[in-house]
Design an enzyme around this catalytic site. Structure first.
Site, PDB file in Angstrom:
ATOM      1  N   TYR A 143       1.016  -1.537  -0.216  1.00 17.40           N
ATOM      2  CA  TYR A 143      -0.497  -0.036   0.088  1.00 17.40           C
ATOM      3  C   TYR A 143       1.287   1.150  -0.151  1.00 17.40           C
ATOM      4  O   TYR A 143       1.670   1.214   1.093  1.00 17.40           O
ATOM      5  CB  TYR A 143      -1.062  -0.028   1.485  1.00 17.40           C
ATOM      6  CG  TYR A 143      -1.719   1.199   1.729  1.00 17.40           C
ATOM      7  CD1 TYR A 143      -2.666   1.827   0.568  1.00 17.40           C
ATOM      8  CD2 TYR A 143      -1.561   1.965   2.902  1.00 17.40           C
ATOM      9  CE1 TYR A 143      -3.736   2.775   0.854  1.00 17.40           C
ATOM     10  CE2 TYR A 143      -2.308   3.688   2.397  1.00 17.40           C
ATOM     11  CZ  TYR A 143      -3.235   3.605   1.503  1.00 17.40           C
ATOM     12  OH  TYR A 143      -4.169   4.402   2.083  1.00 17.40           O
ATOM     13  N   ASP A 238       9.088   2.893  -0.571  1.00 17.63           N
ATOM     14  CA  ASP A 238       8.366   3.070  -0.183  1.00 17.63           C
ATOM     15  C   ASP A 238       8.820   3.021   1.905  1.00 17.63           C
ATOM     16  O   ASP A 238       8.258   2.189   1.922  1.00 17.63           O
ATOM     17  CB  ASP A 238       7.310   2.955  -0.538  1.00 17.63           C
ATOM     18  CG  ASP A 238       5.685   3.515   0.854  1.00 17.63           C
ATOM     19  OD1 ASP A 238       6.228   4.744   1.432  1.00 17.63           O
ATOM     20  OD2 ASP A 238       4.987   3.739   0.264  1.00 17.63           O
ATOM     21  N   LYS A 266       5.312   9.004   8.428  1.00 15.43           N
ATOM     22  CA  LYS A 266       5.056   8.473  10.102  1.00 15.43           C
ATOM     23  C   LYS A 266       5.499   8.751  10.989  1.00 15.43           C
ATOM     24  O   LYS A 266       5.926   9.914  11.651  1.00 15.43           O
ATOM     25  CB  LYS A 266       4.801   6.802  10.040  1.00 15.43           C
ATOM     26  CG  LYS A 266       3.278   6.550   9.310  1.00 15.43           C
ATOM     27  CD  LYS A 266       2.692   4.928   8.998  1.00 15.43           C
ATOM     28  CE  LYS A 266       1.494   5.118   8.098  1.00 15.43           C
ATOM     29  NZ  LYS A 266       1.336   4.492   7.402  1.00 15.43           N
TER      30      LYS A 266
HETATM   31  C1  LIG Z   1       0.379   4.909   5.340  1.00 11.92           C
HETATM   32  C2  LIG Z   1       1.279   4.682   4.725  1.00 11.92           C
HETATM   33  C3  LIG Z   1       1.577   5.465   3.342  1.00 11.92           C
HETATM   34  C4  LIG Z   1       0.446   6.602   3.376  1.00 11.92           C
HETATM   35  O1  LIG Z   1       0.830   7.444   4.999  1.00 11.92           O
HETATM   36  P1  LIG Z   1      -0.138   9.111   5.045  1.00 11.92           P
HETATM   37  O2  LIG Z   1       0.689   8.987   5.549  1.00 11.92           O
HETATM   38  O3  LIG Z   1      -0.851   7.683   5.246  1.00 11.92           O
HETATM   39  O4  LIG Z   1      -0.669   9.218   3.233  1.00 11.92           O
HETATM   40  C5  LIG Z   1       2.024   4.994   2.471  1.00 11.92           C
HETATM   41  N1  LIG Z   1       3.020   3.921   2.062  1.00 11.92           N
HETATM   42  C6  LIG Z   1       2.694   3.117   3.728  1.00 11.92           C
HETATM   43  C7  LIG Z   1       4.229   2.440   3.174  1.00 11.92           C
HETATM   44  C8  LIG Z   1       2.168   3.079   4.446  1.00 11.92           C
HETATM   45  O5  LIG Z   1       2.086   2.466   5.370  1.00 11.92           O
END
Ligand SMILES: *Cc1c(COP(=O)(O)O)cnc(C)c1O
Length: 428
Positions: A143, A238, A266
């Site tokens: 994701y 990511d 995060k």
């Molecule tokens: C949480 C997450 C996102 C999206 O971040 P948001 O701050 O919720 O938009 C993108 N990539 C990964 C791997 C994530 O866990």
């Protein structure tokens, strides 16, 4: 008595779609009423009815120091009286950018944004501009936020072009997105060959957290690095979850693979809304106003978020933070394995650093396909059995549990004891 959460949920559903501001919070996959949280301190959260839980959600990843950690709260206090946004540059943005560049091996320059979604969206735009190509390869079960072109899950065929996961995302938005199985280097290789000179980027969670915790197979990321380089395709890690979580320098530090671009979020916001994308100077200088790739944000580099982020990273930089997290996690995972065995409940527990997932399956979980062999109904019962006893796991089988530096050995012992009962409860 109670149930204030139930009351609030009823009110919420009248005014907010599904009663929540992000879908997984609604408990749809485990059933029941989500707990409305009133406060958090250290490893615990307290709900609107006064029930306290040992928290393994960690706000879905950011809270590596636990709830309301003193350094972050102090930094926020100092900043808030000075103003919360200026729309002009500040010294602290430079400090955070310098800290990120010093920590993350592949980052020479970085742009701060407001969420992980913005980070991946912008990194994809940049990769397309830089390479002059359109196609993107992603992995089933990974994701990357709710970016239109990345809302594609498992394509059934090996190299089929993606179909959107959500109405409102136009087929053409993801017609250039190809989703392939995680850990399957041969398929990546085939897809790159079939789309020679057309693939702008391969984007991947170097350790996956959004199908539950799934580790890259030995050598997989190294081979991905080599293949993308041969094809002139950018490799985007990511690290919105793994950045500053697995190690101070993220998964790329731990696994010793350097991507071209890295997305963060995060943890770097210390619990406030932040994202970032960065990489080699030669690529990042394409971003406006130095380059032509437009990307902007009214609240980007927000003073509150940045001060929280700096305070969090300073704490994480201290000696021993990551070994303490790993030790706590290892002892919890060992205890959970034993408790499951005693109850004769088959589980696979994947873990690394301060991340883990208890999959209710006998199969080794190495990709989305194998993750889906898990018994989600049993997970739901396990989740509720824990919640009733005061342990808050993520409300879905396909999510990651997070530990924080605020978790104690006592928390771990208590969690294992409650899990022992919970496993027994779901044994039949
Ligand atoms: C949480 C997450 C996102 C999206 O971040 P948001 O701050 O919720 O938009 C993108 N990539 C990964 C791997 C994530 O866990």
């Amino acid at each position: 008595m109670k149930d204030r959460s139930q009351e609030l949920f009823a009110r919420a559903q009248k005014r907010i779609p599904g009663g929540v501001n992000s879908p997984v919070r609604a408990f749809r996959s485990v059933g029941g009423v989500p707990r409305f949280i009133q406060s958090g301190k250290g490893s615990r959260v307290t709900d609107a009815d006064g029930n306290t839980y040992i928290d393994y959600l960690g706000s879905w990843g950011p809270l590596i120091l636990g709830h309301a950690p003193a350094p972050v709260v102090g930094a926020l206090r100092r900043q808030i009286g000075l103003g919360t946004s200026y729309g002009a540059p500040t010294e602290n943005e430079v400090v955070l950018a310098e800290m990120i560049a010093a920590a993350v091996p592949s980052i020479q320059m970085v742009r701060l944004v407001n969420s992980g979604t913005e980070a991946t969206m912008s990194a994809i735009r940049l990769a397309r501009a830089f390479t002059g190509r359109n196609k993107i390869i992603k992995f089933d079960g990974c994701y990357h936020g709710h970016v239109d072109s990345l809302l594609v899950k498992a394509g059934s065929g090996v190299a089929t072009l993606g179909l959107p996961d959500s109405p409102g995302v136009q087929p053409q938005d993801c017609s250039s997105t190809i989703s392939v199985p995680y850990n399957d280097i041969d398929t990546v290789s085939k897809v790159l060959d079939l789309n020679r000179s057309e693939v702008a980027a391969v984007i991947i969670e170097p350790v996956a957290g959004n199908m539950g915790t799934v580790l890259p197979a030995r050598g997989f990321l190294q081979r991905l690095r080599k293949l993308t380089r041969e094809h002139g395709t950018l490799l985007i890690f990511d690290e919105v979850i793994t950045g500053f979580r697995l190690l101070y320098g993220g998964a790329q530090s731990l696994l010793k693979v350097k991507p071209d671009l890295t997305c963060l979020g995060k943890v770097i916001g210390g619990g406030l809304p932040v994202g970032a994308y960065g990489g080699l100077r030669s690529i990042m200088k394409w971003v406006a106003p130095e380059g032509q790739v437009y990307q902007a944000g009214t609240l980007s580099g927000n003073p509150l978020a940045v001060s929280a982020g700096i305070a969090a990273l300073e704490r994480l930089r201290a000696e021993g933070a990551y070994s303490k997290l790993a030790d706590l996690t290892d002892s919890l995972v060992a205890g959970l394995k034993q408790a499951a065995e005693e109850a004769d409940v088959p589980v696979r527990i994947n873990s690394i650093g301060s991340m883990f997932t208890v999959f209710f399956t006998e199969a080794e979980v190495s990709d989305f396909q194998t993750a889906k062999t898990a018994d989600t109904e049993r997970y739901s019962r396990f989740f509720h059995a824990l919640l009733r006893r005061g342990v808050y796991f993520p409300p879905s089988q396909f999510e990651t549990c997070f530990l924080s530096l605020a978790h104690t050995k006592k928390d771990i012992k208590a969690t294992i004891a409650m899990a022992r009962e919970a496993f027994k409860e779901v044994a039949d």
